[in-house]
Design a protein around this motif. Structure first.
Motif, PDB file in Angstrom:
ATOM      1  N   GLN B  35      55.701  58.890  34.355  1.00  0.00           N
ATOM      2  CA  GLN B  35      56.202  57.640  33.772  1.00  0.00           C
ATOM      3  C   GLN B  35      56.551  56.635  34.868  1.00  0.00           C
ATOM      4  O   GLN B  35      56.211  55.451  34.784  1.00  0.00           O
ATOM      5  N   LYS B  36      57.227  57.144  35.942  1.00  0.00           N
ATOM      6  CA  LYS B  36      57.594  56.240  37.043  1.00  0.00           C
ATOM      7  C   LYS B  36      56.356  55.678  37.731  1.00  0.00           C
ATOM      8  O   LYS B  36      56.288  54.489  38.047  1.00  0.00           O
ATOM      9  N   ALA B  37      55.347  56.559  37.930  1.00  0.00           N
ATOM     10  CA  ALA B  37      54.128  56.111  38.604  1.00  0.00           C
ATOM     11  C   ALA B  37      53.434  55.034  37.775  1.00  0.00           C
ATOM     12  O   ALA B  37      53.022  53.990  38.299  1.00  0.00           O
ATOM     13  N   TRP B  38      53.346  55.272  36.454  1.00  0.00           N
ATOM     14  CA  TRP B  38      52.703  54.285  35.599  1.00  0.00           C
ATOM     15  C   TRP B  38      53.475  52.974  35.602  1.00  0.00           C
ATOM     16  O   TRP B  38      52.881  51.894  35.664  1.00  0.00           O
ATOM     17  N   LYS B  44      53.188  46.298  39.262  1.00  0.00           N
ATOM     18  CA  LYS B  44      52.578  45.677  40.429  1.00  0.00           C
ATOM     19  C   LYS B  44      51.288  44.942  40.098  1.00  0.00           C
ATOM     20  O   LYS B  44      51.011  43.895  40.684  1.00  0.00           O
ATOM     21  N   TYR B  45      50.449  45.493  39.173  1.00  0.00           N
ATOM     22  CA  TYR B  45      49.118  44.915  38.996  1.00  0.00           C
ATOM     23  C   TYR B  45      48.875  44.251  37.658  1.00  0.00           C
ATOM     24  O   TYR B  45      48.006  43.404  37.556  1.00  0.00           O
ATOM     25  N   VAL B  48      52.012  40.757  35.838  1.00  0.00           N
ATOM     26  CA  VAL B  48      52.245  39.688  36.809  1.00  0.00           C
ATOM     27  C   VAL B  48      51.941  38.351  36.143  1.00  0.00           C
ATOM     28  O   VAL B  48      51.308  38.301  35.102  1.00  0.00           O
ATOM     29  N   ARG B  49      52.384  37.259  36.795  1.00  0.00           N
ATOM     30  CA  ARG B  49      52.312  35.970  36.132  1.00  0.00           C
ATOM     31  C   ARG B  49      50.889  35.512  35.927  1.00  0.00           C
ATOM     32  O   ARG B  49      50.529  35.035  34.879  1.00  0.00           O
ATOM     33  N   ARG B  50      50.025  35.655  36.941  1.00  0.00           N
ATOM     34  CA  ARG B  50      48.648  35.190  36.757  1.00  0.00           C
ATOM     35  C   ARG B  50      47.701  36.335  37.041  1.00  0.00           C
ATOM     36  O   ARG B  50      46.824  36.238  37.886  1.00  0.00           O
ATOM     37  N   GLY B  51      47.874  37.434  36.295  1.00  0.00           N
ATOM     38  CA  GLY B  51      47.009  38.582  36.519  1.00  0.00           C
ATOM     39  C   GLY B  51      45.602  38.300  36.048  1.00  0.00           C
ATOM     40  O   GLY B  51      45.368  37.472  35.183  1.00  0.00           O
ATOM     41  N   HIS B  53      41.460  40.454  36.059  1.00  0.00           N
ATOM     42  CA  HIS B  53      40.826  41.678  35.595  1.00  0.00           C
ATOM     43  C   HIS B  53      41.164  42.856  36.479  1.00  0.00           C
ATOM     44  O   HIS B  53      40.799  43.977  36.192  1.00  0.00           O
ATOM     45  N   THR B  54      41.880  42.623  37.590  1.00  0.00           N
ATOM     46  CA  THR B  54      42.056  43.664  38.612  1.00  0.00           C
ATOM     47  C   THR B  54      42.765  44.893  38.084  1.00  0.00           C
ATOM     48  O   THR B  54      42.321  46.019  38.311  1.00  0.00           O
ATOM     49  N   GLY B  55      43.880  44.665  37.369  1.00  0.00           N
ATOM     50  CA  GLY B  55      44.672  45.815  36.946  1.00  0.00           C
ATOM     51  C   GLY B  55      43.873  46.768  36.089  1.00  0.00           C
ATOM     52  O   GLY B  55      43.829  47.974  36.336  1.00  0.00           O
ATOM     53  N   ILE B  56      43.212  46.218  35.062  1.00  0.00           N
ATOM     54  CA  ILE B  56      42.455  47.064  34.143  1.00  0.00           C
ATOM     55  C   ILE B  56      41.233  47.650  34.830  1.00  0.00           C
ATOM     56  O   ILE B  56      40.887  48.818  34.623  1.00  0.00           O
ATOM     57  N   SER B  57      40.562  46.855  35.690  1.00  0.00           N
ATOM     58  CA  SER B  57      39.349  47.365  36.344  1.00  0.00           C
ATOM     59  C   SER B  57      39.657  48.561  37.215  1.00  0.00           C
ATOM     60  O   SER B  57      38.882  49.519  37.250  1.00  0.00           O
TER      61      SER B  57
END
Lengths: 227, 84
Positions: B35-38, B44-45, B48-51, B53-57
């Motif tokens: 849970q902490k890792a997730w 972090k990814y 964020v304010r202007r995220g 495709h990076t996080g999901i990719s």
């Protein structure tokens, strides 16, 4: 010669531990739960927009009583859509290619719509078995036919989803095998096969989305008849 | 601070085995660690304010790699096979 083309549909296991549960639970990671902020991050905004869109689409033709089904139908839609689309990534496993899973989804939900109709409005539900305006001599035959078509619905729902996805994955594997095998021998034909593969992949993305939509749409139609 | 309370990135290589011995390997402990890792990845990814495709990719790429590793035993023989 082993038919190893079908090995991609074997339920994955590592040292005897079934991994299908992980491939079924992975979609939940991609949909974070909304927090209590007014303006959320982009993923949550997209997710809420999409969820509103499909819920509105599904619930518009239903009466107020049918809106109790909003949660299960929209979550089923998101679940099937995500699983189908994730299966198009390389090396992943698609649980919806397993007939057992699709029948397990289709049968209870169809039965629920049927029992709802039979319980709340039995004569109206049974009345669907005879379309209006049929000539009198045809009535017995038509009732038998309509009953058969009613009872075959869960099977059709499950098999439609399984067959579409399995066929698509199998075609992708066959054509990509042909492309790689032809590459040293006839590069021009290999390029042609590659373009076919690209078109097929676009088709498979469309099929993945359409099949999920059709599954849930048909269930909502069965609900409309019976609610 | 004390060794058991430091996050993994701040533990030096030499202290790694001591840090692991202070870990909680019960089901609740493992679940808490996951849970902490997730949550740290999400904060972090994705959150964020202007995220973009990076996080999901990155998640999807990790899923592909994981599926590759799970199926490796099966297709490690594919390269020299005569019939596929």
């Amino acid at each position: 010669m082993n038919l190893s083309f079908f090995d991609q549909f074997m339920s994955p296991s590592l040292l005897g531990i079934p991994l299908i549960l992980i491939s079924m639970l992975f979609p939940t990671l991609l949909y974070p739960s909304p927090n209590s902020r007014w303006i959320t991050n982009r993923l949550l905004t997209l997710q809420s927009w999409f969820l509103h869109l499909i819920t509105k689409q599904l619930m518009t033709p239903l009466t107020k009583k049918g809106h109790k089904w909003a949660l299960i139908l929209s979550s089923l839609m998101i679940f099937l859509l995500t699983i189908n689309l994730l299966g198009l990534l390389p090396y992943t496993f698609t649980p919806t290619t397993q007939l057992s899973m699709n029948l397990a989804l289709a049968f209870p939900l169809w039965l629920a719509t049927l029992l709802t109709g039979l319980r709340n409005q039995p004569s109206a539900s049974l009345g669907h078995l005879l379309p209006e305006g049929t000539p009198t001599p045809l009535i017995p035959a038509l009732i038998l036919i309509e009953t058969t078509s009613l009872l075959i619905r869960p099977l059709a729902l499950g098999v439609r989803l399984t067959a579409n996805l399995t066929a698509g994955h199998l075609l992708i594997q066959l054509i990509s095998t042909a492309t790689t095998v032809l590459l040293p021998i006839m590069p021009a034909v290999s390029l042609l096969t590659l373009s076919i593969l690209l078109l097929l992949t676009i088709l498979e993305v469309a099929v993945a989305m359409i099949q999920a939509y059709v599954f849930v749409l048909l269930l909502s139609l069965y609900l409309q008849e019976n609610i | 601070g004390p060794l058991s309370e430091r996050p993994l990135m701040q533990v030096r290589l030499g202290e790694l085995h001591t840090w692991i011995s202070t870990c909680d390997f019960s089901p609740q402990g493992l679940l808490g660690a996951a849970q902490k890792a997730w949550n740290s990845y999400y904060a972090k990814y994705i959150n964020v304010r202007r995220g973009g495709h990076t996080g999901i990719s990155m998640l999807l790429a990790g899923y592909c790699l994981l599926s590759y590793s799970w199926n490796y035993q099966h297709f490690k023989r594919h390269r020299w096979r005569k019939y596929h």
